[in-house]
Design a protein around this motif. Sequence first.
Motif, PDB file in Angstrom:
ATOM      1  N   ARG A  85       0.815  -1.211   0.000  1.00 13.20           N
ATOM      2  CA  ARG A  85       0.000   0.000   0.000  1.00 13.20           C
ATOM      3  C   ARG A  85       0.856   1.271   0.000  1.00 13.20           C
ATOM      4  O   ARG A  85       0.483   2.267  -0.610  1.00 13.20           O
ATOM      5  N   ARG A  86       1.986   1.221   0.698  1.00 17.71           N
ATOM      6  CA  ARG A  86       2.865   2.399   0.728  1.00 17.71           C
ATOM      7  C   ARG A  86       3.452   2.679  -0.654  1.00 17.71           C
ATOM      8  O   ARG A  86       3.634   3.834  -1.029  1.00 17.71           O
ATOM      9  N   ARG A  87       3.759   1.660  -1.412  1.00 14.74           N
ATOM     10  CA  ARG A  87       4.401   1.821  -2.722  1.00 14.74           C
ATOM     11  C   ARG A  87       3.405   1.868  -3.874  1.00 14.74           C
ATOM     12  O   ARG A  87       3.633   2.540  -4.871  1.00 14.74           O
TER      13      ARG A  87
ATOM     14  N   PRO B 146      -0.503   2.166  -3.909  1.00 15.99           N
ATOM     15  CA  PRO B 146      -1.779   2.274  -3.194  1.00 15.99           C
ATOM     16  C   PRO B 146      -3.002   1.821  -3.985  1.00 15.99           C
ATOM     17  O   PRO B 146      -4.039   1.544  -3.405  1.00 15.99           O
TER      18      PRO B 146
ATOM     19  N   GLY C 287      -2.478  -0.954   8.774  1.00 20.16           N
ATOM     20  CA  GLY C 287      -2.564   0.460   8.448  1.00 20.16           C
ATOM     21  C   GLY C 287      -3.479   1.225   9.385  1.00 20.16           C
ATOM     22  O   GLY C 287      -4.138   2.161   8.969  1.00 20.16           O
TER      23      GLY C 287
END
Length: 104
Positions: free
Chosen positions: A70-72, A74, A92
């Motif tokens: 999700r950080r890279r 999304p 998260g």
Amino acid sequence: GEVVLAVEDEPAVLSAVVETLADLGYGVLTARDAAEALERLRGTERVDILFSDVVMPGEMNGVQLAAALRRRHPRVAVVLATGYSEALAEWGGQAVAEVLGKPY
């Protein structure tokens, strides 16, 4: 036409997942653990959906892999699967609400 990255450490289960997803028309990439999945995600291959087991060997479980994804990336959809409901943890800042139970 969507591509699924299937992450599963049990070879027989991974084989069944690949066969089922391919029969449904998905392109399928595979990884045996979170480290291998992250390596594939760093590459040039397109991934539209992450389908990951929650409990895996290694330093990272499926929930942690999904958070890293999700950080890279999304916009990549995430489907988690587990036979161990107690394995689910915060993801998260939000509880994981929907998980595919094993056996599927």
